[in-house]
Scaffold this motif. Sequence first.
Motif, PDB file in Angstrom:
ATOM      1  N   TRP A  11     -35.607   0.898  52.580  1.00 38.60           N
ATOM      2  CA  TRP A  11     -36.736   0.417  51.786  1.00 38.60           C
ATOM      3  C   TRP A  11     -37.864  -0.136  52.652  1.00 38.60           C
TER       4      TRP A  11
ATOM      5  N   VAL B 170     -34.333   4.921  50.457  1.00 35.53           N
ATOM      6  CA  VAL B 170     -32.980   4.398  50.695  1.00 35.53           C
ATOM      7  C   VAL B 170     -32.566   4.663  52.137  1.00 35.53           C
TER       8      VAL B 170
ATOM      9  N   VAL C  79     -34.790  -2.910  44.201  1.00 33.38           N
ATOM     10  CA  VAL C  79     -34.216  -1.790  43.463  1.00 33.38           C
ATOM     11  C   VAL C  79     -34.421  -1.988  41.966  1.00 33.38           C
TER      12      VAL C  79
ATOM     13  N   HIS D 135     -37.175   8.636  46.329  1.00 31.94           N
ATOM     14  CA  HIS D 135     -36.222   7.531  46.290  1.00 31.94           C
ATOM     15  C   HIS D 135     -35.214   7.650  47.435  1.00 31.94           C
ATOM     16  N   ASP D 136     -34.698   8.860  47.675  1.00 23.85           N
ATOM     17  CA  ASP D 136     -33.719   9.068  48.747  1.00 23.85           C
ATOM     18  C   ASP D 136     -34.302   8.719  50.110  1.00 23.85           C
TER      19      ASP D 136
END
Length: 489
Positions: free
Chosen positions: A333, A329, A282, A325-326
């Motif tokens: 990842w 997550v 992250v 990104h969502d």
Amino acid sequence: MARFIREYPWSESPLGPIETWTLSLRTTVDLMLAAEAQIVLFCGPEFVALYNDAYAPTIGDKHPRALGRPAEENWSELWTDLEPLLRGVLETGETFSARDRPFYIERSGLVGETVYFDISYSAVRAQDGTVEAVLCIVSETTARVLAAAKVRESEQRFRALVNASSDVVYRMSPDWQEMHELDGRGFLSSAQGPAIRWRDEYLFPEDQASIQAAIERAIMERGVFELEHRVRRADGSAGWTTSRAIPIVDDIGSILEWFGMAADITEKRASEQQIQLLMREVNHRVKNQYAVILSMIRETSKRATDPRAFEHQIRERIMALSRSHDLLVLNDWRGAGMADLVREHLRPFGHEERISPCGPDVTLRLNAVQNIGMALHELGTNATKYGALAGDAGTVRMDWRVAPAPEGSDFELVWEEHFSEPAAAADAKPHKGFGSVVLQRVVPTSLSGSASMERLPGLVRWTLSAPLANVVVARGAELDGDEQIAGLT
């Protein structure tokens, strides 16, 4: 008791006056009175009782009325239990003995209790060889029996507690040189007997020095041993445990042995390492996002003429990064599916019925998720502004596939816009904004591939080709930490 016996009115007793007693009976009574052991003598077929001072307290308030009377009168509450024992000796002459023999007796009024005795019942013979009395030497063991019962009960509770726990239980010698016992609970190999070479069986060579240092500190301080360390599991693999042992000491403080419990924390350690890895990822990804956003701002500002348009473009591009990104997550990842990425990035533009995505079920690597996501946003924006989705009849077809290459395979993505209105085709002219930079330089370079843009009457086609290993996660494989971080940087 000698005085009681001398003064007792024996003429009223079934035994009769003392002068009529046999020599053997009188001799036995003399020996009984002089003894410190607890002795009661049951004489004749009615088992008339005589006893010494040591025995008197064991019968409570039956003393002294039990003296000179048949046993059944004063031991009525246990007569069904006592009579067969006495009669067996009287009739056979054989000795009967037992340890911790229970008897129910009322020696405090009518309050009954179960008491325990070590007993030895033997025959007293007259001169003619007949059995005339039963000599009972007893020793009350009630306190010992009850204490032992409490110990067993305590041990049972402790064992139940241990069995209810999933922890490993072990015992060590005072110097930890010998393992006395270990219940491994399937986590470690169990050891039922002494084990001298337990370190070689349960510990890895490179860990033994640090563990031994912790053991020596605990021995020196006579304190608690507590350590989190690696162990060799029952299946031979490496695991992690948190072990805690306390010393069992004697009255002068010397250590008798160590008792310990150890918990399997292998999964916990793996989870912690995964969390640390994710935090590093992250961190790298946030830094990378900052760099991308700064690049967006710089490149977009170079070409911006309207502050409102600049603000809108930046906001939309940052939202596109957020959608990628969502997805990452949501998938811990581990990448994202190509179909999911297409759906998330094209949904804001609408016109789902005019967009036809088609391709195999593949999972994209982290770097590919971000870069292809950026490309899809720019393609969707261009199509909506002045491409196939600007009019009412245009369509978009998107195909991704694995194509053979001279060395291995390539991932290929083709975006095609088809126009039916000449005006829309005329508007589909080259545009040298930030979107073009992303499509023709940023995305192919990041994936070590190539891209081309074709603009023909009624058609716009963007093609991306890159080595498969740079784009797609192989089936059954997971990205390791270094791979993911490299992808983010």
